[in-house]
Scaffold this active site. Structure first.
Site, short mmCIF file in Angstrom:
data_model
loop_
_atom_site.label_atom_id
_atom_site.label_comp_id
_atom_site.label_asym_id
_atom_site.label_seq_id
_atom_site.Cartn_x
_atom_site.Cartn_y
_atom_site.Cartn_z
N CYS A 133 0.82 -1.21 0.00
CA CYS A 133 0.00 0.00 0.00
C CYS A 133 0.85 1.26 0.00
CB CYS A 133 -0.93 0.00 1.22
SG CYS A 133 -1.91 1.49 1.29
N CYS A 136 -0.66 4.19 2.14
CA CYS A 136 -0.54 4.06 3.60
C CYS A 136 0.92 4.25 4.04
CB CYS A 136 -0.99 2.70 4.09
SG CYS A 136 -2.26 1.91 3.14
N ASP A 137 1.84 3.61 3.34
CA ASP A 137 3.21 3.53 3.85
C ASP A 137 4.18 4.48 3.16
OD1 ASP A 137 2.33 1.59 5.57
OD2 ASP A 137 2.80 -0.05 4.22
#
Ligand code: NDP
Length: 316
Positions: A133, A136-137
């Site tokens: 992701c 997200c990261d």
């Protein structure tokens, strides 16, 4: 199991499931969405530029809007993992974590899960530099060196986003051209800090406690290595629907078989979005399919009467 029974239980909280919830809620059906997250794959997309009505919106922000609208329509949302479905008399029993939940109809809209590379080191270093992701990261890799694996829209989207954060982005694709949208390919090719490596098949992820690099094989058989801080695997998705195989007809890709009205082989159970066998896996299509499944569930609960006097769904 309590005596409570829902008119509709929707499994999945992405565009399909939440749109279905908006429709069933507005028709005053007692609706429960059971999901592990909000938005599914949509929430992992940095910038959505092809959802009508929004020139550009974050995937997470759009997902939150769906959720707000579903709740405003009267739907309840429960965070749990669904692992079982069975029919008992005229009701369905849904296994959600340790709880059994009863429903008159079910809409299966739980989307697809990220495909893994299945190479040595990947599993061990997932969450320690291997991620699925970018949205997200990505912020964890500001100023660092990362690789994106894949050649479709997800990889291109991730590559473009990460190029704004990381110092250097390698894009590794196993073919000699990308298969995504032309506009995304242009963005990636014009980013000064993205280096594209075609014809590269990842063979291992390296690192002890965290990712230190990867090795890949070229089409002419050479083994090469790159030093990295993070690896973003963006190689498509798979259907995790094995828990349904004894009760619901699946395709050979384990997607749920449906007819044009989102009905499965089991009356009262419908499916919508990416987990169903639709060809184009797009948020706007999933939302439309969720609407269809909801209207069809409503119709089923009304004894399959036409929804409107002048409109009867056609059967092919
Ligand atoms: P896709 O299936 O489109 O692409 C997967 C990519 O990963 C392909 O290039 C494939 O290679 C590669 N791949 C698959 N398995 C492996 C493997 N084992 N090792 C190395 N490479 C592998 O998936 P996406 O997630 O990119 O997209 C899914 C859907 O979501 C698409 O319909 C896409 O259009 C949509 N989407 C749209 C976005 C947008 O519109 N902005 C953003 C993100 C997704 P090969 O080409 O060789 O098969």
């Amino acid at each position: 199991m309590s005596g409570e029974i829902y008119d509709v239980v929707i499994v999945g909280g992405g565009p399909a499931g939440l749109t279905a919830a908006i429709y069933t809620g507005r028709r005053s059906l007692k609706t429960l969405v059971i999901t592990q997250d909000i938005g599914g794959q949509l929430a992992l997309t940095d910038s959505v530029e092809n959802y009508p009505g929004f020139l550009s919106i974050g995937g997470l922000e759009l997902s939150e809007k769906f959720k707000e609208q579903a709740e405003k329509s009267g739907a309840q949302i429960k965070f749990a993992q669904v692992t079982g479905l069975k029919k008992q008399n005229n009701e369905f029993i849904i296994q959600a974590d340790a709880e059994e939940i009863k429903a008159r109809t079910v809409i299966l809209a739980f989307g697809l899960s990220p495909r893994t590379l299945d190479v040595p080191g990947e599993k061990e270093l997932t969450g320690r530099g291997v991620t699925y992701c970018a949205t997200c990261d990505g912020p964890l890799y500001r100023g660092k060196t990362v690789a994106v694996i894949g050649g479709g829209n997800s990889a291109l989207d991730a590559g473009e986003y990460l190029s704004k954060l990381a110092q250097k982005v390698y894009m590794l694709h196993r073919r000699d051209e990308f298969r995504g949208e032309a506009v995304l390919i242009d963005h990636v090719k014009s980013a000064p800090n993205i280096e594209i490596i075609y014809n590269a098949q990842v063979t291992a992820v390296q690192g002890q406690k965290k990712v230190e690099g990867l090795s890949y094989k070229t089409t002419d058989g050479q083994e090469k290595e790159i030093k990295l801080d993070g690896i973003f695997v963006e190689i498509g998705h798979v259907a995790k629907s094995d828990w349904l195989k004894n009760i619901i007809n699946l395709t050979d890709r384990r997607e749920i078989k449906i007819n044009q009205d989102c009905e499965t082989n089991l009356p009262g159970v419908f499916s919508a979005g990416d987990i169903s066998e639709i060809t184009y896996k797009q948020a706007v299509i999933s939302a439309g399919e969720g609407c269809k499944a909801a209207l069809q569930a409503y119709r089923y609960l009304q004894g399959n009467k036409p929804l409107m006097p002048d409109w009867t769904p056609k059967k092919l």
